[in-house]
Write a protein that holds these residues in place. Sequence first.
Motif, short mmCIF file in Angstrom:
data_model
loop_
_atom_site.label_atom_id
_atom_site.label_comp_id
_atom_site.label_asym_id
_atom_site.label_seq_id
_atom_site.Cartn_x
_atom_site.Cartn_y
_atom_site.Cartn_z
N ALA A 88 -5.34 8.58 27.57
CA ALA A 88 -5.39 8.83 26.57
C ALA A 88 -6.15 9.68 25.58
O ALA A 88 -6.21 10.15 24.73
CB ALA A 88 -5.36 7.32 25.64
N ARG A 89 -7.54 9.21 26.49
CA ARG A 89 -8.84 9.74 26.83
C ARG A 89 -9.00 11.34 26.01
O ARG A 89 -9.06 12.50 25.66
CB ARG A 89 -10.00 9.02 27.15
CG ARG A 89 -10.35 7.44 26.25
CD ARG A 89 -11.80 8.07 26.82
NE ARG A 89 -12.13 7.68 27.96
CZ ARG A 89 -11.40 6.73 29.15
NH1 ARG A 89 -11.53 5.38 28.65
NH2 ARG A 89 -11.90 6.69 30.57
N ILE A 139 -6.43 12.90 23.75
CA ILE A 139 -7.41 13.13 22.46
C ILE A 139 -8.32 13.76 21.91
O ILE A 139 -8.85 14.95 20.95
CB ILE A 139 -8.20 11.58 21.91
CG1 ILE A 139 -6.70 10.41 21.26
CG2 ILE A 139 -8.58 11.81 20.84
CD1 ILE A 139 -5.57 10.90 20.51
N TYR A 153 2.64 13.26 22.80
CA TYR A 153 2.99 12.02 21.59
C TYR A 153 4.49 12.58 21.45
O TYR A 153 4.63 13.83 20.38
CB TYR A 153 2.13 12.00 20.72
CG TYR A 153 0.29 11.47 21.32
CD1 TYR A 153 0.20 9.98 21.10
CD2 TYR A 153 -0.82 11.86 21.66
CE1 TYR A 153 -0.62 9.46 21.68
CE2 TYR A 153 -1.56 11.41 22.24
CZ TYR A 153 -1.98 9.87 21.59
OH TYR A 153 -2.66 9.67 21.81
N ALA A 206 2.64 8.69 15.54
CA ALA A 206 1.99 7.87 16.77
C ALA A 206 0.22 8.67 17.45
O ALA A 206 -0.55 8.07 17.60
CB ALA A 206 2.96 7.69 18.01
N ARG A 249 -2.66 7.70 14.84
CA ARG A 249 -2.45 6.31 15.00
C ARG A 249 -3.73 6.48 16.15
O ARG A 249 -4.68 5.52 15.95
CB ARG A 249 -1.69 5.73 15.42
CG ARG A 249 -1.27 4.85 13.43
CD ARG A 249 0.06 4.14 14.15
NE ARG A 249 -1.02 2.75 14.75
CZ ARG A 249 -0.24 1.38 14.90
NH1 ARG A 249 1.95 1.43 15.05
NH2 ARG A 249 -0.47 0.69 15.35
N ALA A 250 -3.75 6.59 16.64
CA ALA A 250 -4.14 7.25 18.51
C ALA A 250 -5.29 7.93 17.69
O ALA A 250 -6.55 7.41 18.90
CB ALA A 250 -3.64 8.01 19.35
N ARG A 293 -7.77 6.07 15.99
CA ARG A 293 -8.18 4.48 16.64
C ARG A 293 -9.58 5.28 17.36
O ARG A 293 -10.59 4.41 17.98
CB ARG A 293 -7.43 4.08 17.45
CG ARG A 293 -7.55 2.99 18.13
CD ARG A 293 -6.57 1.90 19.01
NE ARG A 293 -5.76 3.02 19.20
CZ ARG A 293 -4.66 3.05 19.33
NH1 ARG A 293 -4.34 3.05 18.20
NH2 ARG A 293 -3.66 4.16 20.60
N GLN A 294 -8.94 6.16 18.24
CA GLN A 294 -10.84 6.94 18.93
C GLN A 294 -11.34 7.96 18.58
O GLN A 294 -12.64 7.22 18.94
CB GLN A 294 -10.05 7.48 19.79
CG GLN A 294 -9.39 6.93 21.32
CD GLN A 294 -9.35 8.17 22.54
OE1 GLN A 294 -9.95 8.54 22.89
NE2 GLN A 294 -7.82 7.65 23.25
#
Length: 323
Positions: A265-266, A269, A292, A297, A300-301, A304-305
């Motif tokens: 996930a990191r 991003i 994604y 989605a 949002r991700a 968030r990061q």
Amino acid sequence: MDVLADVLAATRFSGVLLAQLRAGRPDWGCGLEQLPTAGFHLVAEGTCWLRTRGRPPLHLVPGDVVLLPRGEPHELAGAPDATAVRYADLESAHPPGRDGVMDLGGAGAAVRIVCGKFSYEGEAGRHPVLSVLPEVIHVPGMSADPDLQGTIRLLAAETGRNRPGARAVATRLTDVLFVQVVRAWLELREDDGGDGGGGGGEGPGPSWLTALRDPRIGTALSLMHEEPQRPWTVESLARAAAMSRPAFARQFKALVGSSPLAYLARLRIDRAARMLRDTDELVGDIAQAVGYASEFAFSRAFSRQRGIAPGRYRRTVPEPVGV
């Protein structure tokens, strides 16, 4: 996929030569305050001492390289107890000449130190390589590998000559020097059972960088960096690493410090942030390119990061750190 090269390219990591210190007397001292990024010193001639908080003075000899990944305050001096003067005050009293040398005077045995730093894009203190290294890495020139010795000799020679293009060559060599110092630190950690020995001790803890030395976990990391958009699962990564799912998950967490999907996930991003900076692609296209299913989605991700929406991030990309 070369994971280290991918991370450095993604953050536009590059070396910057600052100056050279030269002195012919033992009572000199130079104090450097906290830097926003990594700094390094290469002893091209003579000997000197490095002083950092909480550590005994370190004697440096020709060919030695010291890397301070997070720019820790430190002092360079001609003797263990020599008084240090702030770098800015020394620079004012001894302005560097056209050759970039700050000559502190003296007719005795000369010491020459090449000083530089590194710039990168991203948030100060959160660089994915610098943040996982120890505060101080010392690589003795005489015990380093032949490739690093060659780079040290060439960098020392180029900075000691007034030849056309010398500074350009030396600046490029700082990038090579950084990678080779990191390699040397990783090898010292492995040879000393993980404590780093003379290479500066352990970093903050398990990390993707040290995990690259493990052939199976390193394979999984390489695959994620090569194709972050693939719908990877713990099971598929474990198969690629020729491990059972439970064993892979445990080993990955132990070596990297996070779960495989959290790391992925990191990575996604970070890759998206690079595309937002470097391209004019639509946010929805970038979302698909990094794996994604929808722009919503992804947004949002990303928020968030990074604490900021993708569109706003693109409009307000911060200046590179260390420039």
